[in-house]
Design a protein around this motif. Structure first.
Motif, PDB file in Angstrom:
ATOM      1  N   VAL A   1      -0.912   3.693 -14.994  1.00 12.92           N
ATOM      2  CA  VAL A   1      -1.189   4.933 -14.273  1.00 12.92           C
ATOM      3  C   VAL A   1      -0.649   4.893 -12.835  1.00 12.92           C
ATOM      4  N   GLY A   2      -0.640   3.729 -12.208  1.00 13.11           N
ATOM      5  CA  GLY A   2      -0.225   3.606 -10.809  1.00 13.11           C
ATOM      6  C   GLY A   2       1.146   4.183 -10.495  1.00 13.11           C
ATOM      7  N   PRO A   3       2.191   3.788 -11.225  1.00  6.90           N
ATOM      8  CA  PRO A   3       3.509   4.349 -10.920  1.00  6.90           C
ATOM      9  C   PRO A   3       3.601   5.860 -11.151  1.00  6.90           C
ATOM     10  N   ILE A   4       2.891   6.343 -12.142  1.00  6.96           N
ATOM     11  CA  ILE A   4       2.920   7.788 -12.414  1.00  6.96           C
ATOM     12  C   ILE A   4       2.265   8.550 -11.267  1.00  6.96           C
TER      13      ILE A   4
ATOM     14  N   GLY B   1       5.340  12.811   0.373  1.00  2.96           N
ATOM     15  CA  GLY B   1       6.228  11.942   1.141  1.00  2.96           C
ATOM     16  C   GLY B   1       5.584  10.611   1.480  1.00  2.96           C
ATOM     17  N   THR B   2       6.277   9.840   2.293  1.00 10.54           N
ATOM     18  CA  THR B   2       5.807   8.484   2.599  1.00 10.54           C
ATOM     19  C   THR B   2       4.649   8.456   3.590  1.00 10.54           C
ATOM     20  N   ASN B   3       4.438   9.525   4.340  1.00 10.11           N
ATOM     21  CA  ASN B   3       3.341   9.527   5.319  1.00 10.11           C
ATOM     22  C   ASN B   3       1.985   9.323   4.658  1.00 10.11           C
ATOM     23  N   LEU B   4       1.804   9.866   3.473  1.00 16.94           N
ATOM     24  CA  LEU B   4       0.536   9.688   2.763  1.00 16.94           C
ATOM     25  C   LEU B   4       0.284   8.208   2.473  1.00 16.94           C
ATOM     26  N   PHE B   5       1.324   7.475   2.082  1.00 11.98           N
ATOM     27  CA  PHE B   5       1.170   6.060   1.760  1.00 11.98           C
ATOM     28  C   PHE B   5       0.850   5.241   3.006  1.00 11.98           C
TER      29      PHE B   5
ATOM     30  N   GLY C   1       1.594   7.392  -8.267  1.00 10.69           N
ATOM     31  CA  GLY C   1       2.343   7.113  -7.041  1.00 10.69           C
ATOM     32  C   GLY C   1       3.589   7.970  -6.924  1.00 10.69           C
ATOM     33  N   GLY C   2       4.301   8.144  -8.015  1.00 10.93           N
ATOM     34  CA  GLY C   2       5.490   8.988  -8.003  1.00 10.93           C
ATOM     35  C   GLY C   2       5.163  10.445  -7.727  1.00 10.93           C
TER      36      GLY C   2
END
Length: 132
Positions: free
Chosen positions: A86-89, A99-103, A91-92
């Motif tokens: 589930v993580g890659p799905i 965008g990357t700001n959330l991460f 995360g994508g």
């Protein structure tokens, strides 16, 4: 790693290896303009930290009462496989949407949660008496 684990408890090695891995992934999104170079560089650091975590995790589980080892390993592996699926799905989808700001924000929140949890919990990691 065997020498290190004889001097430092397994749970501390697991905790610090996960912390190193998360910092490596955080650095990827913060400081590298060339994302491929950043991913490759921090992936190497991440894999070194993960290679320290896996044996310590198994060693830590081996100290649990024999009656509960199967249950603990089953739950642990189920959670790991669910995260790998589930993580890659998720995360994508999140990366595409926000965008990357959330991460970066989530990494900061998890780090603060780690610090708060560490200060509140202390060393009560085995307080339930199931560890030999």
């Amino acid at each position: 790693l065997p020498y290190l684990s004889s001097k430092i408890p397994e749970y501390k090695i697991m905790k610090y290896s996960l912390l190193i891995a998360s910092i490596a992934l955080f650095i990827t999104f913060m400081y590298f303009d060339n994302i491929w170079f950043g991913l490759y560089s921090t992936f190497l650091i991440y894999m070194m930290a993960k290679s320290a975590y896996a044996p310590m995790h198994n060693s830590y589980i081996s100290k649990i009462d024999e009656e509960k080892q199967g249950e603990v390993i089953g739950i642990s592996e189920s959670a790991r496989m669910f995260g790998m699926f589930v993580g890659p799905i998720v995360g994508g989808i999140l990366l595409d949407s926000y965008g990357t700001n959330l991460f970066i924000i989530l990494a900061a929140v998890l780090f603060v949660a780690y610090i708060i949890g560490r200060s509140l919990n202390g060393s009560t990691h085995a307080s339930n008496g199931n560890i030999k």
